[in-house]
Design a protein around this motif. Sequence first.
Motif, PDB file in Angstrom:
ATOM      1  N   HIS A 252      41.819 -37.602 -96.585  1.00 42.54           N
ATOM      2  CA  HIS A 252      43.335 -38.088 -96.983  1.00 42.54           C
ATOM      3  C   HIS A 252      43.628 -39.442 -96.294  1.00 42.54           C
ATOM      4  N   HIS A 315      47.973 -36.428 -92.445  1.00 44.20           N
ATOM      5  CA  HIS A 315      48.292 -37.778 -91.863  1.00 44.20           C
ATOM      6  C   HIS A 315      48.169 -38.074 -90.523  1.00 44.20           C
ATOM      7  N   HIS A 498      54.577 -41.969-100.329  1.00 41.11           N
ATOM      8  CA  HIS A 498      54.403 -42.874 -99.404  1.00 41.11           C
ATOM      9  C   HIS A 498      54.983 -44.416-100.184  1.00 41.11           C
TER      10      HIS A 498
HETATM   11 FE   LIG Z   1      49.251 -39.127 -97.790  1.00 36.95          FE
END
Ligand SMILES: [Fe+2]
Length: 504
Positions: A252, A315, A498
């Motif tokens: 990711h 993340h 985001h």
């Molecule tokens: Fe993300």
Amino acid sequence: MQRRDFLIASLRAGAAFGAANAWPAFALSPEGRAFDAAIAAQPWLKPFKGVTDQDLRCDALTLSGRWPADFRGRFYRNGPALYERDGQRYHHWFAGDGMVQQFSFGGGARPAVRHLGRLVRTPKLAAEQQAGKFLYSAYGTKIESDAPTQGTDSFNVANTNAIEHAGRVLAMWEGGSAFAMRPDDLATLGPVTWQEGLAQMPFSAHPKLDAHGHLWNFGSAGRNLVVWHIDPAGRLVDAQIGETPYPGGMAHDAAITERYIVLPLPPIKLHFGEDAASGQAFTYEANEPLRILVMRKDDIAQRRVFELPSQMVFHVGNAHERADGSIALSFVGSPTPEFVMNTASSLLAGHPGSFGGSSTQLAVLDMRSGRVRVESMNDIVEFPRVHPLRNGLDTRWLLTAATWAGSAAKPLWFHGLQLRDLRTGRAQRYDYGPQTVVEEHILVPKPGAQGELDAWLLGTTYDVKRGVTRVNLLDARHLADGPIAQATLPYGLPYGFHGNFTAA
Ligand SMILES: [Fe+2]
């Protein structure tokens, strides 16, 4: 693997997803109506209702506070936005078609603040708008149809992140091409093919801009991995192709250092078109470790794989090379996959469960011995961000959305911000209070300033009582004081993922 083989593998993957369309369809369900009833009881869920095909536009947001005269530019956010069509409703937060939100700030003490929200006009969206119904299976939702697929961009929803780079906005998803949009009006220009022969190679949703304006990114499909290097003019410098140590796994987000790409590979595999009854869009392999793949930027074949105890990671915060040759990495991890496996589905159904709880993690990766040391912070956070000009450098401050006990009311979700000092371990917080849902905030350098905290914090919140979305600006040096200025929309936006800011 040769590029052509990679492309064929990607296309086959697409064909396999397409075959899912032959699975039995769920009947037109009362899910949309059930969700509407859930909103009445829990109005903070309303942004998960999503949008229609209409653009959103407001030419003058309602302003309050003191806007700094030199705050000028465009703030982009992206997220899943369209969840329902023709009586069908998606079953997972990640499934919705992407809508890019653009907030433009004109500067001056009473700036003109405008908003434009437009769905990314992907081939999937165009085909489904024309058909008046969903045609392609998505995370957590099988859709029966015989709509043709030609690779993963046939069902790319471009819904995860947006960044303006080299004069165009890139709307990004994890499994396919980035889609370019025009900054002026968010018109979709089409999928980006960085080089002939590389069409539809995944360009994932978390590229990292280095201090020189170069964009680094990766993509993962099946056994294959690609590392992209884009120059400040938006031209491909290089695309290196290799193999992932965790085939089929989710990849990711990655950090960069001066010489390396640092890519966490959590033990999770994703499935498009899952069985509507099972509610599972992902498989979590709890017996597998969290792998962290460290590759040299100039030769990704030179690499090392670190293995950490099993945990879920979306993340990274940042990474840098230390004097002793080790790499320090900050990231957000969760001991359970509860959120992605269950909560992200139950939210869409109107009955949110536990959010699990992810926390700040600091790892030191010893490149010589292959050993790794991890320290977990006692917090509940997500959406980690650092100063945008310090990717790959030693950073002191990590900004996250956060929740914590002792809030004024039972928290709905993230209700505050946290700035953690990675040098001392101390954290500063600001609580937006009850009835506010806090989304990702980012750091925006003040013009001409160098220090990490010579920055504004910029992000959106959802005002549950009024049903509207607000943009907030805070001074990074005075987090506890809260927003110095706010701009409020007359409507609410879907919860997004985001975004990024481009100064004007
Ligand atoms: Fe993300």
